[in-house]
Design a protein around this motif. Structure first.
Motif, PDB file in Angstrom:
ATOM      1  N   THR A   1     -20.918  51.779 -58.935  1.00 42.74           N
ATOM      2  CA  THR A   1     -22.131  51.848 -59.748  1.00 42.74           C
ATOM      3  C   THR A   1     -23.400  51.932 -58.902  1.00 42.74           C
ATOM      4  O   THR A   1     -24.454  52.307 -59.416  1.00 42.74           O
ATOM      5  N   VAL A   2     -23.304  51.578 -57.620  1.00 47.85           N
ATOM      6  CA  VAL A   2     -24.519  51.665 -56.785  1.00 47.85           C
ATOM      7  C   VAL A   2     -24.398  52.728 -55.690  1.00 47.85           C
ATOM      8  O   VAL A   2     -25.362  53.008 -54.984  1.00 47.85           O
ATOM      9  N   ARG A   3     -23.215  53.342 -55.571  1.00 44.30           N
ATOM     10  CA  ARG A   3     -22.939  54.260 -54.451  1.00 44.30           C
ATOM     11  C   ARG A   3     -23.986  55.371 -54.320  1.00 44.30           C
ATOM     12  O   ARG A   3     -24.566  55.573 -53.242  1.00 44.30           O
ATOM     13  N   GLU A   4     -24.270  56.075 -55.429  1.00 45.12           N
ATOM     14  CA  GLU A   4     -25.183  57.219 -55.342  1.00 45.12           C
ATOM     15  C   GLU A   4     -26.581  56.786 -54.947  1.00 45.12           C
ATOM     16  O   GLU A   4     -27.257  57.455 -54.162  1.00 45.12           O
ATOM     17  N   LEU A   5     -27.003  55.645 -55.505  1.00 47.42           N
ATOM     18  CA  LEU A   5     -28.339  55.127 -55.159  1.00 47.42           C
ATOM     19  C   LEU A   5     -28.442  54.851 -53.662  1.00 47.42           C
ATOM     20  O   LEU A   5     -29.440  55.171 -53.021  1.00 47.42           O
ATOM     21  N   VAL A   6     -27.390  54.251 -53.129  1.00 47.17           N
ATOM     22  CA  VAL A   6     -27.386  53.874 -51.709  1.00 47.17           C
ATOM     23  C   VAL A   6     -27.409  55.127 -50.839  1.00 47.17           C
ATOM     24  O   VAL A   6     -28.180  55.232 -49.877  1.00 47.17           O
ATOM     25  N   LEU A   7     -26.579  56.114 -51.223  1.00 47.72           N
ATOM     26  CA  LEU A   7     -26.530  57.358 -50.440  1.00 47.72           C
ATOM     27  C   LEU A   7     -27.849  58.117 -50.539  1.00 47.72           C
ATOM     28  O   LEU A   7     -28.332  58.662 -49.556  1.00 47.72           O
ATOM     29  N   SER A   8     -28.446  58.112 -51.739  1.00 48.51           N
ATOM     30  CA  SER A   8     -29.664  58.900 -51.946  1.00 48.51           C
ATOM     31  C   SER A   8     -30.797  58.420 -51.054  1.00 48.51           C
ATOM     32  O   SER A   8     -31.710  59.175 -50.738  1.00 48.51           O
ATOM     33  N   ARG A   9     -30.776  57.156 -50.657  1.00 49.12           N
ATOM     34  CA  ARG A   9     -31.841  56.625 -49.791  1.00 49.12           C
ATOM     35  C   ARG A   9     -31.348  56.391 -48.363  1.00 49.12           C
ATOM     36  O   ARG A   9     -32.039  55.768 -47.568  1.00 49.12           O
ATOM     37  N   ASP A  10     -30.136  56.873 -48.066  1.00 49.45           N
ATOM     38  CA  ASP A  10     -29.555  56.699 -46.726  1.00 49.45           C
ATOM     39  C   ASP A  10     -29.620  55.235 -46.269  1.00 49.45           C
ATOM     40  O   ASP A  10     -30.097  54.926 -45.176  1.00 49.45           O
ATOM     41  N   LEU A  11     -29.123  54.359 -47.128  1.00 49.47           N
ATOM     42  CA  LEU A  11     -29.198  52.921 -46.832  1.00 49.47           C
ATOM     43  C   LEU A  11     -27.871  52.386 -46.302  1.00 49.47           C
ATOM     44  O   LEU A  11     -26.812  52.979 -46.528  1.00 49.47           O
ATOM     45  N   ASN A  12     -27.962  51.284 -45.628  1.00 57.12           N
ATOM     46  CA  ASN A  12     -26.786  50.505 -45.234  1.00 57.12           C
ATOM     47  C   ASN A  12     -26.663  49.388 -46.281  1.00 57.12           C
ATOM     48  O   ASN A  12     -27.591  48.604 -46.467  1.00 57.12           O
ATOM     49  N   LEU A  13     -25.525  49.345 -46.967  1.00 57.52           N
ATOM     50  CA  LEU A  13     -25.365  48.402 -48.072  1.00 57.52           C
ATOM     51  C   LEU A  13     -24.758  47.095 -47.552  1.00 57.52           C
ATOM     52  O   LEU A  13     -23.696  47.111 -46.926  1.00 57.52           O
ATOM     53  N   ILE A  14     -25.446  45.987 -47.839  1.00 61.38           N
ATOM     54  CA  ILE A  14     -24.862  44.672 -47.536  1.00 61.38           C
ATOM     55  C   ILE A  14     -24.442  44.048 -48.862  1.00 61.38           C
ATOM     56  O   ILE A  14     -25.207  44.063 -49.834  1.00 61.38           O
TER      57      ILE A  14
END
Ligand code: LLP
Length: 421
Positions: free
Chosen positions: A262-275
């Protein structure tokens, strides 16, 4: 696949090991029994879910701080989430890479912050005074601290109020109205602070992933605003909180894969490192508290099964009214009557219950009885009330052997606190 299951003939097994055999061979008092392979499987579920993302799985040590379990999780690839200096010391002892650790908390004290600064762990900023303390700690340690702002996004996690943390009147985190103040404060301390991310933690026992998505949308908007002011934000930390099926009804609950998707696209769209900071969903279902029945009694309209375990070993039912499933480890005598029981301990409190109104066969004296899903927030919240010393812990290993992973606390341990006084 779940580690604890009943065979057709009514015996409870942990992986391939009969729990009754463990009771007979090992212990005359309550103990915690874990499945090591289940810990691995739970971790793998997160690792697979995070495939293709830059990420850190920060295990929330508060859920269970057994050193052997920590070492195992570290070997699998976990980072750690800490809420005290001692949790940080323990994480270091277990070999965690401090650069994959996050120090959280609304009341972090200066000494602990200094240790965190020296060890270069990520630190979450929780308030104005916390920011001041982190600056002081950075100076004392002679280090620039990587900080995340813990934002309180005011998303309702729909859980028990004691385990909700991200609502606007919570004691945790900062409200978004104050965001600019914190950005200015970070800018004013370029030698002490480096803002690398934002964090939120909504609550615990969450069973709807939409809640995480709603929060992530808000958090990504904050990241956009913060980046627009020139900060290089790399990390989005969405906290922990995924619930588990305590009722064991087989209800379909969201998995780590559902959560991350549910958060994958958001994280990729901002080139973030997810913790992420899971505690319960990594460790709760890997363990039972194993007890023995002391006796059965009836008062008024209530039937009681009295066991040797209690709220001292496992306080969640007393504290939150939490449901944890209870069953006997071996088949009852064939003529055993099924009744409705409160399952209670020997502690001198009416709040001392492990389960209320449970349909169970009347057990024989000495019968083994387990409280399921006891891996998270059970041993780590255990007390020595009534001088019930904290129980030992064991795990069933991959090859089916059972090993002790924590010694029982003894009466002598208690006496030691008074030696030489
Ligand atoms: N991150 C932060 C900032 C937290 O405060 C917590 C838990 C976690 C991560 C891990 O959350 P989890 O994935 O385990 O839900 N004693 C209560 C739970 C308290 C949770 C406190 N914070 C219970 O027994 O239900």
């Amino acid at each position: 696949q779940h580690c604890f299951s009943k065979s057709d003939n009514g015996f409870l097994y942990c992986e391939g090991t009969k729990v009754q055999d463990v009771i007979d061979s090992l212990e005359k008092r309550p103990f915690y029994l874990y499945s090591k392979p289940q810990i691995t499987r739970n971790f793998e579920a997160y690792r697979e879910a995070l495939e293709g993302l830059k990420s850190i799985i920060g295990y929330a040590i508060k859920a269970n701080n057994n050193l052997k379990i920590l070492q195992h999780l570290r070997q699998l690839g976990c980072g750690a989430v800490l809420v005290s200096g001692n949790e940080l010391r323990l994480a270091l002892r277990a070999g965690f890479d401090p650069r994959r650790c996050v120090f959280n908390g609304n009341g972090k004290i200066l000494d602990d912050l200094e240790l965190a600064a020296r060890e270069e762990v990520f630190v979450n900023v929780d308030s104005e005074f916390d920011l001041d303390n982190i600056v002081l700690a950075a100076r004392k340690a002679g280090k620039r601290v990587n900080v995340l702002l813990r934002i309180n996004p005011d998303v309702d996690p729909q859980v028990h109020p004691y385990v909700a943390t991200g609502n606007k009147n919570s004691k945790f985190g900062i409200r978004n109205e104050k965001l600019q103040w914190f950005l200015d404060a970070v800018k004013a301390h370029p030698n002490e602070l480096k803002l690398v991310g934002v964090h939120c933690h909504l609550g615990s026992t969450i069973t709807k992933v939409d809640i995480f998505r709603d929060a992530a949308v808000l958090m990504v908007n904050f990241i956009d605003q913060i980046r627009a002011q020139g900060f290089e934000i790399q990390y989005l930390n969405i906290g922990g909180g995924l619930g588990i099926d305590y009722h064991r009804t087989g209800a379909v609950l969201p998995t780590p894969m559902d959560l991350i998707n549910t958060v994958r696209e958001l994280v990729l769209s901002r080139d973030l490192n997810l913790i992420i900071e899971p505690g319960r969903s990594l460790i709760a279902n890997t363990c039972c508290l194993v007890n023995r029945v002391t006796g059965v009694k009836t008062n008024g309209t209530k039937n009681f099964i009295v066991i040797d375990g209690s709220m001292a070993e496992l306080i969640r039912p007393s504290l939150y009214g939490a449901y944890q499933h209870i069953e006997l480890v071996s088949p009852p005598p064939p003529d055993a009557e099924i009744s409705t029981f409160d399952v209670v301990g020997p502690v001198c409190e009416s709040a001392d219950f492990l389960g209320k109104d449970r349909e169970l066969p009347t057990p024989a004296k000495g019968a083994g009885l387990v409280v399921h899903d006891a891996g998270a927030y059970c041993m780590s919240m255990a007390s020595t009330y009534n001088l019930k010393m904290r129980p030992p812990e064991y795990w069933v290993q991959e090859d089916g052997t059972v090993a002790k992973i924590r010694h029982e606390e003894t009466f002598e341990d208690h006496i030691r606190y008074f030696e030489g006084l």
